[in-house]
Design an enzyme around this catalytic site. Structure first.
Site, PDB file in Angstrom:
ATOM      1  N   ASP A  76      -8.040  -5.407  -0.493  1.00  0.00           N
ATOM      2  CA  ASP A  76      -8.452  -6.248  -1.618  1.00  0.00           C
ATOM      3  C   ASP A  76      -8.131  -7.726  -1.393  1.00  0.00           C
ATOM      4  O   ASP A  76      -8.724  -8.586  -2.036  1.00  0.00           O
ATOM      5  CB  ASP A  76      -7.771  -5.775  -2.912  1.00  0.00           C
ATOM      6  CG  ASP A  76      -8.275  -4.410  -3.321  1.00  0.00           C
ATOM      7  OD1 ASP A  76      -9.467  -4.144  -3.111  1.00  0.00           O
ATOM      8  OD2 ASP A  76      -7.480  -3.600  -3.829  1.00  0.00           O
ATOM      9  N   HIS A  86       0.850  -1.193   0.000  1.00  0.00           N
ATOM     10  CA  HIS A  86       0.000   0.000   0.000  1.00  0.00           C
ATOM     11  C   HIS A  86       0.877   1.231   0.000  1.00  0.00           C
ATOM     12  O   HIS A  86       1.922   1.247   0.650  1.00  0.00           O
ATOM     13  CB  HIS A  86      -0.916   0.003   1.232  1.00  0.00           C
ATOM     14  CG  HIS A  86      -2.096   0.893   1.054  1.00  0.00           C
ATOM     15  ND1 HIS A  86      -2.043   2.236   1.307  1.00  0.00           N
ATOM     16  CD2 HIS A  86      -3.344   0.622   0.607  1.00  0.00           C
ATOM     17  CE1 HIS A  86      -3.222   2.758   1.028  1.00  0.00           C
ATOM     18  NE2 HIS A  86      -4.031   1.813   0.599  1.00  0.00           N
TER      19      HIS A  86
HETATM   20  N1  CMC Z   1       4.210  -7.590  -4.730  1.00  0.00           N
HETATM   21  C1  CMC Z   1       5.554  -7.618  -4.889  1.00  0.00           C
HETATM   22  N2  CMC Z   1       6.352  -6.591  -4.596  1.00  0.00           N
HETATM   23  C2  CMC Z   1       5.772  -5.480  -4.112  1.00  0.00           C
HETATM   24  C3  CMC Z   1       4.389  -5.378  -3.917  1.00  0.00           C
HETATM   25  C4  CMC Z   1       3.614  -6.492  -4.240  1.00  0.00           C
HETATM   26  N3  CMC Z   1       2.295  -6.461  -4.079  1.00  0.00           N
HETATM   27  N4  CMC Z   1       4.099  -4.161  -3.434  1.00  0.00           N
HETATM   28  C5  CMC Z   1       5.253  -3.524  -3.334  1.00  0.00           C
HETATM   29  N5  CMC Z   1       6.288  -4.304  -3.751  1.00  0.00           N
HETATM   30  C6  CMC Z   1       7.672  -3.971  -3.788  1.00  0.00           C
HETATM   31  C7  CMC Z   1       7.996  -3.261  -5.085  1.00  0.00           C
HETATM   32  O1  CMC Z   1       8.346  -4.166  -6.103  1.00  0.00           O
HETATM   33  C8  CMC Z   1       9.140  -2.383  -4.679  1.00  0.00           C
HETATM   34  O2  CMC Z   1      10.292  -3.145  -4.606  1.00  0.00           O
HETATM   35  P1  CMC Z   1      11.703  -2.561  -5.053  1.00  0.00           P
HETATM   36  O3  CMC Z   1      11.949  -1.394  -4.133  1.00  0.00           O
HETATM   37  O4  CMC Z   1      12.634  -3.694  -4.898  1.00  0.00           O
HETATM   38  O5  CMC Z   1      11.530  -2.112  -6.475  1.00  0.00           O
HETATM   39  C9  CMC Z   1       8.770  -1.959  -3.259  1.00  0.00           C
HETATM   40  O6  CMC Z   1       7.941  -3.020  -2.757  1.00  0.00           O
HETATM   41  C10 CMC Z   1       7.987  -0.654  -3.212  1.00  0.00           C
HETATM   42  O7  CMC Z   1       6.854  -0.792  -4.057  1.00  0.00           O
HETATM   43  P2  CMC Z   1       6.178   0.390  -4.849  1.00  0.00           P
HETATM   44  O8  CMC Z   1       5.290  -0.172  -5.896  1.00  0.00           O
HETATM   45  O9  CMC Z   1       7.216   1.382  -5.284  1.00  0.00           O
HETATM   46  O10 CMC Z   1       5.358   1.069  -3.692  1.00  0.00           O
HETATM   47  P3  CMC Z   1       4.153   2.009  -3.882  1.00  0.00           P
HETATM   48  O11 CMC Z   1       3.926   2.658  -2.591  1.00  0.00           O
HETATM   49  O12 CMC Z   1       4.287   2.865  -5.077  1.00  0.00           O
HETATM   50  O13 CMC Z   1       3.034   0.921  -4.269  1.00  0.00           O
HETATM   51  C11 CMC Z   1       1.146  -0.349  -4.544  1.00  0.00           C
HETATM   52  C12 CMC Z   1       1.899   0.653  -3.633  1.00  0.00           C
HETATM   53  C13 CMC Z   1      -0.231  -0.585  -3.962  1.00  0.00           C
HETATM   54  C14 CMC Z   1       1.012   0.248  -5.959  1.00  0.00           C
HETATM   55  C15 CMC Z   1       1.965  -1.665  -4.612  1.00  0.00           C
HETATM   56  O14 CMC Z   1       2.149  -2.166  -3.310  1.00  0.00           O
HETATM   57  C16 CMC Z   1       1.304  -2.684  -5.510  1.00  0.00           C
HETATM   58  O15 CMC Z   1       1.464  -2.639  -6.727  1.00  0.00           O
HETATM   59  N6  CMC Z   1       0.524  -3.652  -4.912  1.00  0.00           N
HETATM   60  C17 CMC Z   1      -0.196  -4.633  -5.689  1.00  0.00           C
HETATM   61  C18 CMC Z   1      -1.499  -4.042  -6.221  1.00  0.00           C
HETATM   62  C19 CMC Z   1      -2.534  -3.861  -5.134  1.00  0.00           C
HETATM   63  O16 CMC Z   1      -2.782  -4.728  -4.320  1.00  0.00           O
HETATM   64  N7  CMC Z   1      -3.188  -2.684  -5.158  1.00  0.00           N
HETATM   65  C20 CMC Z   1      -4.253  -2.362  -4.213  1.00  0.00           C
HETATM   66  C21 CMC Z   1      -3.866  -1.195  -3.361  1.00  0.00           C
HETATM   67  S1  CMC Z   1      -4.908  -1.010  -1.937  1.00  0.00           S
HETATM   68  C22 CMC Z   1      -6.486  -0.779  -2.516  1.00  0.00           C
HETATM   69  C23 CMC Z   1      -6.701   0.589  -3.066  1.00  0.00           C
HETATM   70  O17 CMC Z   1      -6.538   1.598  -2.333  1.00  0.00           O
HETATM   71  O18 CMC Z   1      -7.112   0.674  -4.213  1.00  0.00           O
END
Ligand code: CMC
Length: 378
Positions: free
Chosen positions: A318, A267
């Site tokens: 989710d 998140h």
């Molecule tokens: N699976 C694998 N790796 C992950 C995941 C995941 N679900 N989430 C974060 N990471 C890793 C990511 O690869 C990155 O690693 P590195 O630094 O080595 O490149 C690190 O953690 C930071 O991730 P980020 O994507 O830069 O973090 P963010 O704050 O931009 O992303 C997020 C938040 C929700 C986009 C991401 O966690 C994600 O893509 N999750 C999966 C999709 C998901 O479940 N989305 C629903 C969000 S909650 C409901 C809503 O509000 O809509």
């Protein structure tokens, strides 16, 4: 300003104040107008929480009765909207269907309402529009699922509250109270979450003095993406791929080796766990007991334990809601439209708030294209 000052994805940027909800990742809490969301989910019908988010206070008995009467009056799918949905290919993604239906409702509602300068509407007009959309979305979502299954539209029932009627219109059976309660909790948990991508989208559109329907239509587009609302659908695809709890470790080895994101985890704001998860997980447990599907909980727990142990990234809302909606009987593609039906309350509350103290949202960018050059021969 240097490029290192840029906050990609607006991460960590505070863009405005809001009195609607407070997300506190440090204490792992989420408050709607001051009330902890888990208390609301445990005690209130969704209609009462909608009133709270729109108007700032929980309703009195009379106010709740008034809202329920208005909601019931607008529950039926308008024939024009149904006709429009029927024109879409049956294979259309239901988020595209819902987005189109909301846009059409707006075109009809605003017909003859003047010009772009007046379409924005007054506070009372926008509250009424909000209640109508809230009332109509269950019919749109329920009919969408039925249409894909080759089933007929089911008319709403006046003797049922919002959540029970939603299930009735989808499945055409008297819903069990355990299922209604779990579904009602999910709707409350999904209703609002401060400046997430779709809510911010709605506020950007509102900031141009556009109308509520345009803002909600745009928000639906933002919610469709798998990094936001589309994740609940994506969680179920992952569950289907894995199949059973014994296969979790091998599946995860492969997924992580291929740098796949594991949907339903992580998140932008909560880094130590999503505050809504325990409440939704309790609802999932109730459904697992009700349907006698302990295999679902085994897979759920195995993937969570394995992924948290390996990456220290926790589930978001989710993650439990995907399997919960699956157990209730919703098709996987219907999950994100369910999120729309709930989040429309938060979106419209934010649209009202943005309109009440508006400033055009127009950030700056740092240019990274070619230096000035000239067209040959000019
Ligand atoms: N699976 C694998 N790796 C992950 C995941 C995941 N679900 N989430 C974060 N990471 C890793 C990511 O690869 C990155 O690693 P590195 O630094 O080595 O490149 C690190 O953690 C930071 O991730 P980020 O994507 O830069 O973090 P963010 O704050 O931009 O992303 C997020 C938040 C929700 C986009 C991401 O966690 C994600 O893509 N999750 C999966 C999709 C998901 O479940 N989305 C629903 C969000 S909650 C409901 C809503 O509000 O809509």
């Amino acid at each position: 300003m240097t490029d290192s000052d840029i906050k990609k994805g607006l991460a960590g940027v505070v863009v405005d104040t809001t009195a609607i909800s407070k997300v506190n990742p440090a204490s792992n809490s989420l408050l709607y107008r001051g009330y902890p969301v888990q208390e609301l989910a445990a005690t209130q019908p969704f209609e009462a929480v909608a009133h709270l988010l729109w108007r700032g206070e929980l309703p009195t008995d009379e106010e709740l009765a008034e809202l329920r009467a208005l909601e019931r009056a607008h529950r039926a799918l308008e024939p024009e909207v149904k006709a429009l949905i029927d024109l879409l290919p049956v294979q259309a993604h239901p988020m595209d269907e819902v987005r189109t239906a909301v846009s059409a409702i707006g075109a009809t509602a605003l017909a003859g309402s003047g010009n772009v300068l007046t379409a924005g509407g007054s506070v009372e007009q926008n509250l009424e529009r909000s209640v109508r959309l809230f009332a109509q979305l269950p019919a749109i979502v329920a009919y969408g699922q039925r249409r894909r299954r080759g089933q007929e539209l089911i008319e709403p029932r006046d003797d049922l509250d919002y959540s029970a009627n939603f299930l009735w219109m989808t499945f055409g059976e008297d819903p069990d109270p355990v299922v209604v309660d779990a579904f009602n909790r999910s709707m409350i948990l999904y209703a609002e979450h401060s400046f997430n991508a779709s809510t911010f989208t709605a506020r950007v559109v509102t900031s141009t003095q556009s109308d509520l329907y345009s803002a909600v239509t745009a928000a639906i587009g933002a919610l469709k993406g798998p990094l936001h609302g589309g994740a609940n659908e994506a969680v179920m695809h992952i569950f289907d791929e894995i199949g059973s709890s014994e296969r979790v470790a091998a599946w995860l080895d492969d997924a992580l080796a291929n740098k796949r994101k594991i949907m339903g985890f992580g998140h932008r704001v909560y880094k130590n766990g999503d505050s809504r998860v325990p409440t939704m997980e309790a609802a999932l447990v109730d459904l697992v007991e009700h349907y006698g599907r302990h295999d679902v909980m085994d897979l759920y727990s195995a993937l969570e334990n394995e992924f948290v142990a390996r990456k220290g990234i926790y589930p978001n809302l989710d993650y439990p809601s995907g399997p919960a909606y699956n157990l209730i009987g919703f098709d996987t593609v219907t999950f994100t439209p369910l999120f729309v039906a709930a989040r429309v309350v938060g979106w419209t509350a934010h649209i009202l708030e943005q309109a009440a103290s508006n400033a055009l949202i127009r950030p700056l960018s740092s240019y990274s294209g070619p230096d000035e050059r000239h067209v040959p021969g000019s």
